[in-house]
Write an enzyme that holds these catalytic residues in place. Structure first.
Site: not given
Length: 349
Positions: A79-81
């Site tokens: 996940p890149c958030q």
């Protein structure tokens, strides 16, 4: 010999579909999100799926999928958030538990030492200062014999009809490896793909409608005020084209000029702006249809991420948009997959 793909943080399956299109064999995928898991399983019925938190995953479970002479690739698009520009500026961003997921993936890689490793993320993961997550991951792999390469790529230069800057990391145990050369753009001698080429074929629908024959060709509802706004937006236009009575108060105070793309229409003959997890929301970017009075549909968003039209998304409307926005563009993964297979052939001795 087919290269087996193990897809961690698989989401809905953009990476797996691209690698499959390139000629690889997805055999295992893992993701914690239930709706993304349902989408993946619908589209990859022959791939073993684990709906699991990777921090609780036992790598020994993969043993049944790997034979002695198999060539393997592990991909881990975590996940890149936590690494987006907005989130890296938050005071508590360094404490986000999702930052440890790449480290956990590194443990799985070290357990099996696959032939290749592929990671895709937002460019912000590279900008974290000090002994960052990415720096530690890179050193870990190099310490166990991998040769690595990492850089920022522009997705439109690989055929994706979307301006999407991503960090790509490749690692190989079969000798030095580089990134593939662009396939589109001035340097490649081939024009970028456009919004028109990828979504013009979908039939017209209205805001709030869903087509009865095309899966996921559904557009979000619009309030009466936002419907008036989109009708007042000309082709290629933005909120700057609205009459004063339709403008938002927050966009008129103190000479505000930021986020000019919100409520804007896409341009037919250019790549789209980067799709986010809210890519079907008119108020969250230049996500207005080029000529119809609505935001783009889930199906159109998926097409701009280069998913094939038959790829079906499950879950709520917001979940489907999130799955698409989080996905690795299929065509980007396919180009990298072909590049890795060519490297494998050259280094198979």
């Amino acid at each position: 010999m087919r290269l087996k793909v193990f897809d961690f943080f698989s989401g809905c399956g953009g990476t797996s579909r691209g690698f499959q299109n390139a000629g690889m064999q997805p055999v295992f995928a893992l993701d914690f999100d239930a709706e993304a898991a349902s989408t993946f399983q619908r589209n990859f019925p022959n791939v073993s799926f684990s709906q699991t938190d990777i921090t609780k995953f036992d790598p020994a479970e993969l043993g049944k999928f790997i034979s002695e002479n198999d060539v393997t690739l592990f991909c881990g698009c975590a996940p890149c958030q936590p690494f987006t520009r907005q989130n890296t500026q938050k005071p508590d961003s360094k404490n986000d538990s999702r930052r440890s997921l790449l480290s956990k993936f590194g443990e799985v890689v070290e357990y099996y030492t696959p032939d290749y490793v592929f990671v895709e993320n937002v460019p912000g993961i590279q900008k974290v200062t000090g002994n960052s997550t990415l720096t530690r991951f890179k050193k870990r792999l190099e310490n166990i014999g991998y040769q690595t390469v990492v850089n920022i790529v522009e997705s439109q230069n690989y055929g994706v009809p979307q301006r999407r800057r991503r960090l790509v990391f490749l690692a190989s145990r079969r000798g030095s490896i580089d990134l593939p050369s662009p396939t589109h753009g001035p340097d490649a001698g081939k024009p970028h793909n456009t919004v028109r080429r990828w979504i013009e074929h979908f039939p017209a629908i209205k805001a709030g409608e869903e087509h009865d024959k095309i899966p996921n060709h559904r557009a979000a509802r619009l309030s009466e005020l936002n419907l008036r706004r989109v009708k007042a937006t000309p082709p290629e236009g933005t909120r700057a084209d609205w009459p004063d009575e339709l403008k938002l108060a927050c966009h008129t105070k103190n000479g505000y000029s930021g986020h000019t793309d919100v409520y804007g229409r896409m341009k037919w003959d250019e790549p789209a702006t980067g799709l986010t997890t809210r890519c079907i929301s008119l108020s969250n970017g230049r996500y207005g249809h080029p000529e119809q009075d609505r935001a783009i549909s889930v199906r159109e968003a998926a097409s701009l991420q280069t998913f094939p039209d038959e790829f079906e998304f499950l879950g709520s409307l917001n979940s489907q948009a999130r799955q698409i926005g989080n996905a690795v563009p299929v065509l980007l993964a396919e180009v990298f997959g072909r590049h890795i297979l060519e490297h494998m052939e050259k280094n198979s001795g």
